[in-house]
Design a protein around this motif. Structure first.
Motif, PDB file in Angstrom:
ATOM      1  N   SER A  49      13.595   9.321   1.666  1.00  0.00           N
ATOM      2  CA  SER A  49      12.614   8.537   2.666  1.00  0.00           C
ATOM      3  C   SER A  49      13.560   8.149   3.850  1.00  0.00           C
ATOM      4  CB  SER A  49      12.010   7.343   2.077  1.00  0.00           C
ATOM      5  OG  SER A  49      11.196   7.632   0.928  1.00  0.00           O
ATOM      6  N   GLU A  86       9.962   1.275  11.750  1.00  0.00           N
ATOM      7  CA  GLU A  86       9.232   2.587  11.693  1.00  0.00           C
ATOM      8  C   GLU A  86       9.485   3.334  10.359  1.00  0.00           C
ATOM      9  OE1 GLU A  86       8.377   6.598  14.238  1.00  0.00           O
ATOM     10  OE2 GLU A  86       9.847   5.209  15.130  1.00  0.00           O
ATOM     11  N   SER A  97       9.718   8.906   7.371  1.00  0.00           N
ATOM     12  CA  SER A  97       9.183   9.791   6.105  1.00  0.00           C
ATOM     13  C   SER A  97       9.246   9.019   4.840  1.00  0.00           C
ATOM     14  CB  SER A  97      10.337  10.961   6.186  1.00  0.00           C
ATOM     15  OG  SER A  97      11.545  10.803   5.931  1.00  0.00           O
ATOM     16  N   SER A 101       8.444   6.998   1.497  1.00  0.00           N
ATOM     17  CA  SER A 101       7.734   5.771   1.428  1.00  0.00           C
ATOM     18  C   SER A 101       8.309   4.654   0.926  1.00  0.00           C
ATOM     19  CB  SER A 101       6.731   6.019   0.045  1.00  0.00           C
ATOM     20  OG  SER A 101       7.350   6.201  -1.261  1.00  0.00           O
ATOM     21  N   ALA A 109       3.765   3.570  10.513  1.00  0.00           N
ATOM     22  CA  ALA A 109       3.776   4.636   9.683  1.00  0.00           C
ATOM     23  C   ALA A 109       2.697   5.405  10.196  1.00  0.00           C
ATOM     24  CB  ALA A 109       3.571   4.259   8.326  1.00  0.00           C
ATOM     25  N   ALA A 110       2.845   6.810  10.472  1.00  0.00           N
ATOM     26  CA  ALA A 110       1.842   7.803  11.020  1.00  0.00           C
ATOM     27  C   ALA A 110       0.981   7.368  12.231  1.00  0.00           C
ATOM     28  CB  ALA A 110       0.698   7.803   9.734  1.00  0.00           C
ATOM     29  N   ASP A 152       3.199   4.485   3.185  1.00  0.00           N
ATOM     30  CA  ASP A 152       3.849   6.037   3.249  1.00  0.00           C
ATOM     31  C   ASP A 152       3.098   6.590   4.558  1.00  0.00           C
ATOM     32  OD1 ASP A 152       1.410   6.968   2.396  1.00  0.00           O
ATOM     33  OD2 ASP A 152       2.112   6.657   0.227  1.00  0.00           O
ATOM     34  N   ALA A 153       3.162   7.713   4.693  1.00  0.00           N
ATOM     35  CA  ALA A 153       2.822   8.493   5.867  1.00  0.00           C
ATOM     36  C   ALA A 153       1.201   8.844   5.547  1.00  0.00           C
ATOM     37  CB  ALA A 153       3.402   9.945   5.941  1.00  0.00           C
ATOM     38  N   GLU A 154       0.880   8.492   4.446  1.00  0.00           N
ATOM     39  CA  GLU A 154      -0.647   8.744   4.252  1.00  0.00           C
ATOM     40  C   GLU A 154      -1.279   7.762   4.083  1.00  0.00           C
ATOM     41  OE1 GLU A 154      -0.739  11.417   0.829  1.00  0.00           O
ATOM     42  OE2 GLU A 154       0.222  13.159   1.957  1.00  0.00           O
TER      43      GLU A 154
END
Length: 335
Positions: A80, A95, A98, A100, A118-119, A134-136
């Motif tokens: 990460s 920020e 990548s 989590s 994130a994202a 995380d990114a999702e």
């Protein structure tokens, strides 16, 4: 040899310092492969690196723990990377590039804002709690987060895509990052006990606000509330200097026919002094709950005469010896 090691540990740098600094981003603990601004993080006793605005902290086969505003812990998973955008305590911004991260936030967020991008979305921590980002998605185990105009409450998660809405998730299905973060939180809570007591012994009135305190005996920082006690969503208790003395100072349990009392080796009903350690706070301590009679009581190695006459109403206590927290008609109390 052990004595010399103990003396060296007690004399570690930063031994009596309360606050880390006026900035967020102290890299408090690392495991395995961790880089700060492209260089391995130094791990000497009492020496800590700090993330500066624009710098990144990256993990390979490793993990990292970062202290933000007082009582706000960010823990980074393997593989990460996170970037410090603004290190001000009142408005900490990072920020997640990548991987989590999991955030444990204390009550200090009422004064200090913490936001993690994130994202392409800003995740603002609104209440004390535990959050996985995380990114999702953002997952709120406990607490409340804001993602744009969307509010995500405890037990819900939000996918970081357009038009997504919060949905429930199974908060019993934890992952390895969550379990590691909980263990880390427990270690820091244990450091709070002796750290808060040291503050009390030095000057109990000198600590008036939430802050980080360096526990020189353990070589780590801990969180100390300004007053009262803060209960982490992970289940650990963090005490202020005034509150922590309840763990160290004895408490008198009154005796008498109506009062119950704690008797162990002296006449039942007489009462006496007992350590006030509470094993129900998540720590390995001595003693236990009391109940029965007006003031409750524990009787060990003797008759039940020390318990009060109103044991049934008092709720009983922990059994040890012939009678526990029992009065006339009083049953066994629950733990």
């Amino acid at each position: 040899m052990r004595l010399l090691a103990f003396i060296a540990l007690a004399a570690a740098p930063l031994a009596a310092q309360n606050l880390i600094s006026a900035k967020s981003g102290l890299v408090h603990y690392v495991e395995g492969d961790v880089l700060l601004a492209g260089k391995p993080v130094e791990t000497k006793m009492g020496v800590f690196s700090t993330m500066k605005p624009g710098e990144t902290l990256a993990t390979g086969l490793g993990r990292a723990e970062v202290l933000l505003a007082p009582g706000v812990f960010l823990r980074l998973a393997e593989n990460s990377q996170i970037k410090m955008v603004n290190a001000e305590l009142s408005d900490t911004r990072l920020e997640l590039i990548s991987g989590s991260a999991i955030v444990e936030a204390a009550e200090s967020i009422k004064e200090n804002k913490t936001t993690i991008a994130a994202a392409g979305r800003d995740v603002e921590i609104r209440k004390d709690g535990v959050y996985t980002i995380d990114a999702e998605r953002v997952r709120v185990w406990d607490g409340e987060a804001a993602v744009g105009t969307m509010v995500v409450k405890g037990g819900r998660e939000l996918a970081l895509v357009a038009d997504a809405k919060p949905v429930k998730f199974d908060d019993e299905a934890t992952d390895s990052l969550y379990r590691w973060a909980k263990r880390r939180s427990g270690y820091i809570a244990l450091a709070n006990l002796s750290g808060a007591k040291s503050i009390y012994d030095d000057s109990p009135n000198s600590w008036r606000t939430n802050g980080w305190y360096f526990n020189s005996l353990l070589g780590m920082y801990t969180y100390v509330p300004g007053s009262g006690r803060w209960n982490s969503p992970f289940g650990w208790a963090f005490f202020s200097p005034v509150q922590v003395v309840r763990f160290y100072e004895p408490v008198f349990y009154g005796g008498g026919a109506a009062g119950g009392g704690m008797t162990s080796g002296w006449d039942a009903g007489r009462g006496g002094w007992s350590p006030s350690y509470n094993p129900n706070l998540g720590y390995s301590t001595i003693g236990g709950r009391t109940g029965g009679g007006v003031n409750g009581g524990i009787v060990s190695g003797g008759s039940s005469a020390g318990a009060g006459a109103s044991g049934a109403a008092g709720g009983g206590g922990r059994e040890g010896g012939a009678g526990v927290g029992r009065g006339s008609g009083g049953g066994r109390g629950g733990n």
